[in-house]
Design a protein around this motif. Structure first.
Motif, PDB file in Angstrom:
ATOM      1  N   THR A  13      16.495  69.457  53.449  1.00 46.36           N
ATOM      2  CA  THR A  13      15.740  69.158  52.239  1.00 46.36           C
ATOM      3  C   THR A  13      16.411  69.733  50.996  1.00 46.36           C
ATOM      4  OG1 THR A  13      13.693  69.074  53.500  1.00 46.36           O
ATOM      5  CG2 THR A  13      13.477  69.402  51.121  1.00 46.36           C
ATOM      6  N   THR A  14      16.490  68.904  49.961  1.00 46.12           N
ATOM      7  CA  THR A  14      17.061  69.316  48.680  1.00 46.12           C
ATOM      8  C   THR A  14      15.987  69.258  47.600  1.00 46.12           C
ATOM      9  OG1 THR A  14      17.705  67.057  48.122  1.00 46.12           O
ATOM     10  CG2 THR A  14      19.342  68.403  49.319  1.00 46.12           C
ATOM     11  N   ALA A  15      16.306  69.766  46.438  1.00 44.11           N
ATOM     12  CA  ALA A  15      15.345  69.782  45.327  1.00 44.11           C
ATOM     13  C   ALA A  15      14.998  68.380  44.829  1.00 44.11           C
ATOM     14  CB  ALA A  15      15.892  70.623  44.179  1.00 44.11           C
ATOM     15  N   ASP A  16      15.825  67.387  45.127  1.00 42.22           N
ATOM     16  CA  ASP A  16      15.522  66.007  44.725  1.00 42.22           C
ATOM     17  C   ASP A  16      15.307  65.105  45.946  1.00 42.22           C
ATOM     18  OD1 ASP A  16      18.145  65.968  45.596  1.00 42.22           O
ATOM     19  OD2 ASP A  16      18.915  64.881  43.867  1.00 42.22           O
ATOM     20  N   ASP A  17      14.835  65.684  47.015  1.00 38.40           N
ATOM     21  CA  ASP A  17      14.617  64.977  48.272  1.00 38.40           C
ATOM     22  C   ASP A  17      13.596  63.844  48.109  1.00 38.40           C
ATOM     23  OD1 ASP A  17      15.267  65.577  51.346  1.00 38.40           O
ATOM     24  OD2 ASP A  17      13.234  64.770  51.184  1.00 38.40           O
ATOM     25  N   PRO A  18      13.842  62.668  48.683  1.00 46.70           N
ATOM     26  CA  PRO A  18      12.884  61.560  48.598  1.00 46.70           C
ATOM     27  C   PRO A  18      11.507  61.911  49.177  1.00 46.70           C
ATOM     28  CG  PRO A  18      14.988  60.772  49.422  1.00 46.70           C
ATOM     29  CD  PRO A  18      15.076  62.274  49.361  1.00 46.70           C
ATOM     30  N   GLY A  19      11.450  62.824  50.142  1.00 44.17           N
ATOM     31  CA  GLY A  19      10.182  63.224  50.745  1.00 44.17           C
ATOM     32  C   GLY A  19       9.248  63.936  49.793  1.00 44.17           C
ATOM     33  N   LEU A  20       9.768  64.408  48.673  1.00 43.90           N
ATOM     34  CA  LEU A  20       8.921  65.089  47.689  1.00 43.90           C
ATOM     35  C   LEU A  20       8.001  64.116  46.947  1.00 43.90           C
ATOM     36  CD1 LEU A  20      11.481  67.646  46.216  1.00 43.90           C
ATOM     37  CD2 LEU A  20       9.796  67.990  48.026  1.00 43.90           C
ATOM     38  N   ALA A  21       8.269  62.828  47.084  1.00 47.29           N
ATOM     39  CA  ALA A  21       7.435  61.815  46.415  1.00 47.29           C
ATOM     40  C   ALA A  21       5.981  61.895  46.869  1.00 47.29           C
ATOM     41  CB  ALA A  21       7.988  60.417  46.674  1.00 47.29           C
ATOM     42  N   THR A  22       5.734  62.314  48.104  1.00 45.97           N
ATOM     43  CA  THR A  22       4.356  62.415  48.591  1.00 45.97           C
ATOM     44  C   THR A  22       3.595  63.501  47.833  1.00 45.97           C
ATOM     45  OG1 THR A  22       4.967  63.947  50.370  1.00 45.97           O
ATOM     46  CG2 THR A  22       4.995  61.587  50.882  1.00 45.97           C
ATOM     47  N   PHE A  23       4.280  64.581  47.477  1.00 45.93           N
ATOM     48  CA  PHE A  23       3.648  65.658  46.706  1.00 45.93           C
ATOM     49  C   PHE A  23       3.432  65.227  45.260  1.00 45.93           C
ATOM     50  CE2 PHE A  23       5.600  67.716  50.334  1.00 45.93           C
ATOM     51  CZ  PHE A  23       4.572  68.532  50.776  1.00 45.93           C
ATOM     52  N   ARG A  24       4.397  64.486  44.699  1.00 45.83           N
ATOM     53  CA  ARG A  24       4.217  63.967  43.343  1.00 45.83           C
ATOM     54  C   ARG A  24       3.001  63.046  43.282  1.00 45.83           C
ATOM     55  NH1 ARG A  24       9.784  63.177  43.919  1.00 45.83           N
ATOM     56  NH2 ARG A  24      10.962  64.822  42.896  1.00 45.83           N
ATOM     57  N   ARG A  25       2.850  62.240  44.297  1.00 49.62           N
ATOM     58  CA  ARG A  25       1.711  61.303  44.333  1.00 49.62           C
ATOM     59  C   ARG A  25       0.394  62.083  44.425  1.00 49.62           C
ATOM     60  NH1 ARG A  25       1.716  55.517  47.158  1.00 49.62           N
ATOM     61  NH2 ARG A  25      -0.346  54.858  46.483  1.00 49.62           N
ATOM     62  N   ALA A  26       0.375  63.158  45.193  1.00 49.59           N
ATOM     63  CA  ALA A  26      -0.832  63.993  45.293  1.00 49.59           C
ATOM     64  C   ALA A  26      -1.177  64.599  43.939  1.00 49.59           C
ATOM     65  CB  ALA A  26      -0.621  65.090  46.326  1.00 49.59           C
ATOM     66  N   ILE A  27      -0.172  65.066  43.239  1.00 50.97           N
ATOM     67  CA  ILE A  27      -0.396  65.663  41.917  1.00 50.97           C
ATOM     68  C   ILE A  27      -0.919  64.601  40.949  1.00 50.97           C
ATOM     69  CG2 ILE A  27       0.768  66.723  39.936  1.00 50.97           C
ATOM     70  CD1 ILE A  27       2.589  68.139  42.135  1.00 50.97           C
ATOM     71  N   ALA A  28      -0.328  63.418  40.989  1.00 48.45           N
ATOM     72  CA  ALA A  28      -0.790  62.330  40.113  1.00 48.45           C
ATOM     73  C   ALA A  28      -2.228  61.929  40.440  1.00 48.45           C
ATOM     74  CB  ALA A  28       0.140  61.123  40.240  1.00 48.45           C
ATOM     75  N   ALA A  29      -2.635  62.092  41.712  1.00 47.97           N
ATOM     76  CA  ALA A  29      -3.996  61.750  42.127  1.00 47.97           C
ATOM     77  C   ALA A  29      -4.997  62.832  41.752  1.00 47.97           C
ATOM     78  CB  ALA A  29      -4.036  61.492  43.631  1.00 47.97           C
ATOM     79  N   GLY A  30      -4.508  63.962  41.234  1.00 45.77           N
ATOM     80  CA  GLY A  30      -5.406  65.019  40.780  1.00 45.77           C
ATOM     81  C   GLY A  30      -5.693  66.111  41.780  1.00 45.77           C
ATOM     82  N   VAL A  31      -4.829  66.302  42.760  1.00 39.08           N
ATOM     83  CA  VAL A  31      -5.062  67.374  43.734  1.00 39.08           C
ATOM     84  C   VAL A  31      -5.203  68.715  43.005  1.00 39.08           C
ATOM     85  CG1 VAL A  31      -2.639  67.997  44.235  1.00 39.08           C
ATOM     86  CG2 VAL A  31      -4.370  68.206  46.021  1.00 39.08           C
ATOM     87  N   ALA A  32      -6.094  69.562  43.504  1.00 37.63           N
ATOM     88  CA  ALA A  32      -6.391  70.830  42.833  1.00 37.63           C
ATOM     89  C   ALA A  32      -5.285  71.865  42.984  1.00 37.63           C
ATOM     90  CB  ALA A  32      -7.703  71.402  43.367  1.00 37.63           C
ATOM     91  N   SER A  33      -4.570  71.840  44.112  1.00 39.37           N
ATOM     92  CA  SER A  33      -3.518  72.841  44.323  1.00 39.37           C
ATOM     93  C   SER A  33      -2.480  72.316  45.303  1.00 39.37           C
ATOM     94  CB  SER A  33      -4.109  74.160  44.838  1.00 39.37           C
ATOM     95  OG  SER A  33      -4.619  74.007  46.147  1.00 39.37           O
ATOM     96  N   VAL A  34      -1.361  72.997  45.309  1.00 40.84           N
ATOM     97  CA  VAL A  34      -0.271  72.689  46.230  1.00 40.84           C
ATOM     98  C   VAL A  34      -0.001  73.943  47.044  1.00 40.84           C
ATOM     99  CG1 VAL A  34       2.161  72.032  46.444  1.00 40.84           C
ATOM    100  CG2 VAL A  34       0.741  71.035  44.613  1.00 40.84           C
ATOM    101  N   MET A  35      -0.132  73.828  48.354  1.00 38.93           N
ATOM    102  CA  MET A  35       0.171  74.948  49.243  1.00 38.93           C
ATOM    103  C   MET A  35       1.666  74.915  49.563  1.00 38.93           C
ATOM    104  SD  MET A  35      -1.262  75.860  53.071  1.00 38.93           S
ATOM    105  CE  MET A  35      -2.976  75.796  52.572  1.00 38.93           C
ATOM    106  N   VAL A  36       2.308  76.043  49.343  1.00 37.44           N
ATOM    107  CA  VAL A  36       3.748  76.143  49.540  1.00 37.44           C
ATOM    108  C   VAL A  36       4.045  76.607  50.959  1.00 37.44           C
ATOM    109  CG1 VAL A  36       5.856  77.262  48.711  1.00 37.44           C
ATOM    110  CG2 VAL A  36       4.062  76.610  47.091  1.00 37.44           C
ATOM    111  N   SER A  37       5.057  76.026  51.542  1.00 38.04           N
ATOM    112  CA  SER A  37       5.497  76.378  52.889  1.00 38.04           C
ATOM    113  C   SER A  37       6.102  77.776  52.909  1.00 38.04           C
ATOM    114  CB  SER A  37       6.554  75.364  53.330  1.00 38.04           C
ATOM    115  OG  SER A  37       7.306  75.856  54.405  1.00 38.04           O
ATOM    116  N   SER A  38       6.110  78.383  54.085  1.00 35.63           N
ATOM    117  CA  SER A  38       6.772  79.683  54.238  1.00 35.63           C
ATOM    118  C   SER A  38       8.154  79.543  54.866  1.00 35.63           C
ATOM    119  CB  SER A  38       5.906  80.628  55.081  1.00 35.63           C
ATOM    120  OG  SER A  38       5.702  80.076  56.364  1.00 35.63           O
TER     121      SER A  38
END
Length: 185
Positions: free
Chosen positions: A148-173
């Motif tokens: 995974t890189t900082a511009d990974d295509p898989g990050l689009a799912t998190f962007r979509r969650a943010i655009a949908a108004g998700v309250a928070s993002v839980m970060v992996s360990s």
């Protein structure tokens, strides 16, 4: 739980109390029994249309809200590559992913967030930037992702969650060697 939540809410504290649950569905459903639906795994949820899933999450969120839970540690937005599902202990093996396609995952993550929001339950999308490429379940050990890189295509799912108004993002360990090899996310 409802009586306990009500008691906590009535306390005079310097800040409000937010009661959370980990209620994804499948093997990750902390509240069950009378008043709670059996929520299918995310893999099964991913077979539903986004509109149906949104309705279902409005119902499941309503069940949480009725007992005073207004923050759900869900949904999972991790992209698990198709060839890694069986080796991916934290997500793939536990069927915690909506699918193996970024667009499908994004649509279902958005539906879950909107459904919970209809029930006045906040969500936390997880596990940024994704646990789909690790082998070890981070609940039991350390995991490293060397893809995974900082511009990974898989990050689009998190962007979509943010655009949908998700309250928070839980970060992996996990450690992402192509983002920051010296620190956990």
């Amino acid at each position: 739980l409802a009586a306990f939540s009500s008691q906590l809410s009535g306390l005079e504290l310097p800040s409000p109390i937010m009661i959370a649950a980990d209620q994804e569905g499948g093997q990750i459903q902390r509240l069950s029994g009378s008043g709670f639906s059996t929520i299918p795994s995310a893999v099964d949820q991913g077979q539903q249309s986004p509109a149906t899933l949104q309705q279902n999450w409005a119902t499941w969120g309503g069940e949480l809200a009725r007992v005073g839970v207004h923050y759900n540690l869900a949904p999972v937005a991790d992209l698990v590559p198709p060839d890694n599902v069986s080796r991916n202990a934290p997500i793939g093996q536990l069927k915690r992913h909506f699918g193996t396609d970024v667009e499908v995952i994004g649509a279902h993550v958005e539906a879950a967030i909107k459904g919970m929001s209809q029930a006045k339950v906040a969500g936390s999308v997880k596990h940024f930037p994704g646990l789909g490429r690790v082998g070890t379940n981070t609940d039991f050990g350390s995991a490293t992702d060397s893809v995974t890189t900082a511009d990974d295509p898989g990050l689009a799912t998190f962007r979509r969650a943010i655009a949908a108004g998700v309250a928070s993002v839980m970060v992996s360990s996990a450690i992402y060697t192509r983002i920051d090899p010296d620190h956990q996310a």
